[in-house]
Design a protein around this motif. Structure first.
Motif, mmCIF file in Angstrom:
data_model
loop_
_atom_site.group_PDB
_atom_site.id
_atom_site.type_symbol
_atom_site.label_atom_id
_atom_site.label_comp_id
_atom_site.label_asym_id
_atom_site.label_seq_id
_atom_site.Cartn_x
_atom_site.Cartn_y
_atom_site.Cartn_z
ATOM 1 N N ILE A 146 -27.173 -23.136 -43.285
ATOM 2 C CA ILE A 146 -28.115 -23.665 -44.281
ATOM 3 C C ILE A 146 -29.224 -22.642 -44.503
ATOM 4 O O ILE A 146 -29.783 -22.110 -43.536
ATOM 5 N N THR A 147 -29.536 -22.371 -45.755
ATOM 6 C CA THR A 147 -30.688 -21.542 -46.097
ATOM 7 C C THR A 147 -31.636 -22.363 -46.968
ATOM 8 O O THR A 147 -31.209 -22.991 -47.943
ATOM 9 N N LEU A 148 -32.900 -22.360 -46.604
ATOM 10 C CA LEU A 148 -33.923 -23.028 -47.405
ATOM 11 C C LEU A 148 -34.563 -21.997 -48.323
ATOM 12 O O LEU A 148 -34.988 -20.931 -47.875
ATOM 13 N N LEU A 149 -34.638 -22.329 -49.593
ATOM 14 C CA LEU A 149 -35.216 -21.427 -50.584
ATOM 15 C C LEU A 149 -36.518 -22.035 -51.087
ATOM 16 O O LEU A 149 -36.510 -23.032 -51.805
ATOM 17 N N PHE A 150 -37.636 -21.444 -50.668
ATOM 18 C CA PHE A 150 -38.960 -21.945 -51.042
ATOM 19 C C PHE A 150 -39.504 -21.131 -52.211
ATOM 20 O O PHE A 150 -39.755 -19.931 -52.078
ATOM 21 N N VAL A 151 -39.686 -21.811 -53.341
ATOM 22 C CA VAL A 151 -40.236 -21.167 -54.533
ATOM 23 C C VAL A 151 -41.585 -21.813 -54.826
ATOM 24 O O VAL A 151 -41.662 -23.008 -55.124
ATOM 25 N N GLY A 152 -42.637 -21.024 -54.694
ATOM 26 C CA GLY A 152 -43.978 -21.558 -54.920
ATOM 27 C C GLY A 152 -44.974 -20.914 -53.977
ATOM 28 O O GLY A 152 -44.671 -19.922 -53.301
ATOM 29 N N ILE A 188 -35.137 -21.067 -38.323
ATOM 30 C CA ILE A 188 -34.515 -21.661 -39.510
ATOM 31 C C ILE A 188 -34.448 -20.586 -40.595
ATOM 32 O O ILE A 188 -35.432 -19.891 -40.853
ATOM 33 N N LYS A 189 -33.288 -20.467 -41.221
ATOM 34 C CA LYS A 189 -33.156 -19.482 -42.297
ATOM 35 C C LYS A 189 -33.919 -19.985 -43.530
ATOM 36 O O LYS A 189 -33.519 -20.976 -44.150
ATOM 37 N N ALA A 190 -35.013 -19.304 -43.841
ATOM 38 C CA ALA A 190 -35.851 -19.704 -44.979
ATOM 39 C C ALA A 190 -36.266 -18.466 -45.758
ATOM 40 O O ALA A 190 -36.680 -17.464 -45.174
ATOM 41 N N LYS A 191 -36.142 -18.549 -47.068
ATOM 42 C CA LYS A 191 -36.549 -17.462 -47.963
ATOM 43 C C LYS A 191 -37.763 -17.927 -48.758
ATOM 44 O O LYS A 191 -37.752 -19.011 -49.344
ATOM 45 N N PHE A 192 -38.790 -17.094 -48.774
ATOM 46 C CA PHE A 192 -40.014 -17.390 -49.514
ATOM 47 C C PHE A 192 -40.154 -16.350 -50.620
ATOM 48 O O PHE A 192 -40.347 -15.166 -50.344
ATOM 49 N N VAL A 193 -40.026 -16.799 -51.865
ATOM 50 C CA VAL A 193 -40.025 -15.842 -52.986
ATOM 51 C C VAL A 193 -41.314 -15.888 -53.806
ATOM 52 O O VAL A 193 -41.449 -15.160 -54.782
ATOM 53 N N GLY A 194 -42.257 -16.753 -53.402
ATOM 54 C CA GLY A 194 -43.534 -16.820 -54.097
ATOM 55 C C GLY A 194 -43.476 -17.681 -55.348
ATOM 56 O O GLY A 194 -42.456 -18.283 -55.680
ATOM 57 N N PHE A 195 -44.595 -17.719 -56.043
ATOM 58 C CA PHE A 195 -44.685 -18.487 -57.289
ATOM 59 C C PHE A 195 -43.915 -17.771 -58.393
ATOM 60 O O PHE A 195 -43.996 -16.550 -58.530
ATOM 61 N N LYS A 196 -43.152 -18.535 -59.169
ATOM 62 C CA LYS A 196 -42.392 -17.972 -60.295
ATOM 63 C C LYS A 196 -42.676 -18.790 -61.551
ATOM 64 O O LYS A 196 -42.747 -20.017 -61.489
ATOM 65 N N ASN A 197 -42.832 -18.086 -62.669
ATOM 66 C CA ASN A 197 -43.080 -18.815 -63.914
ATOM 67 C C ASN A 197 -41.766 -19.303 -64.517
ATOM 68 O O ASN A 197 -40.688 -19.036 -63.999
ATOM 69 N N GLN A 198 -41.868 -20.017 -65.630
ATOM 70 C CA GLN A 198 -40.691 -20.666 -66.202
ATOM 71 C C GLN A 198 -39.604 -19.677 -66.607
ATOM 72 O O GLN A 198 -38.415 -20.004 -66.574
ATOM 73 N N SER A 199 -39.983 -18.474 -66.949
ATOM 74 C CA SER A 199 -38.979 -17.487 -67.354
ATOM 75 C C SER A 199 -38.217 -16.915 -66.152
ATOM 76 O O SER A 199 -37.165 -16.308 -66.316
#
Length: 199
Positions: free
Chosen positions: A60-66, A83-94
């Motif tokens: 399981i990988t958790l993908l945190f966007v925000g 725990i496998k977790a990816k943090f990609v930061g805040f992303k806009n609608q595009s």
């Protein structure tokens, strides 16, 4: 939510799914659970980590966007518990379509959320949903066992059970995802306009 826009993005990114996973460092056969929201206490990101921590989460990988005030807490919890977790930061609608496209399941487990647009958006990418019963649109958009599950706020055990069930029965994801798309297609700008006109 502009369903047509997100469905066109879903089609666009379909062929890029493997490439995006590789770029993010996500194993091809992992269950990818998306948490797209502000990292605040009322959105309860720690509940997701706690739920995953008590089940077999090797695939399981958790993908945190925000982003938000809870970021350091959830990063530390993930690291401490391996725990496998990816943090990609805040992303806009595009940008967010890329992350919907590599996810298998979307989580909206807030303690207060009248109408989270991220849930509608995720459904346009054929994602099943786990949502808390206090979310305003929960009963409109999620049909228990058909396209997702409705749980009580803070019920870590129930959230973990549902994630574990999906992880062990990945063959149901596509059918549940198709049901999500069918449901969200009933909630469009056009249908809103028609309803207002009738009223």
């Amino acid at each position: 939510v502009d369903n047509e826009f997100f469905q066109s993005k879903s089609a666009e990114y379909q062929s890029k799914r493997k490439e995006i996973k590789n770029t993010l460092g996500i194993d091809e056969d992992d269950l990818v659970i998306l948490f797209l929201a502000q990292f605040s206490k009322h959105k309860r990101p720690l509940d997701l980590l706690k739920a995953v921590n008590i089940i077999d989460n090797k695939k399981i990988t958790l993908l945190f966007v925000g982003d938000g005030v809870e970021k350091k807490n959830i990063e530390n919890f993930a690291k401490r518990n391996k725990i496998k977790a990816k943090f990609v930061g805040f992303k806009n609608q595009s940008e967010i379509s890329k992350y919907y496209s590599v996810s298998d399941l979307s989580i909206v487990i807030s303690e207060y959320d009248p109408s989270p647009k991220a849930m509608n958006e995720a459904m346009n990418f054929k994602l099943p949903i786990i949502v808390t019963d206090v979310v305003g649109t929960a009963y409109d958009l999620v049909k228990e066992g058909e396209n997702g599950f409705i749980v009580k706020v803070g019920d870590i055990n129930k959230i973990s059970q549902k994630i574990d069930y999906v992880n062990k029965n990945k063959n149901i994801l596509s059918e549940m995802g198709r049901k999500s798309l069918d449901i969200v297609n009933q909630w469009t700008f056009k249908k809103n306009a028609e309803t207002i006109e009738k009223i």
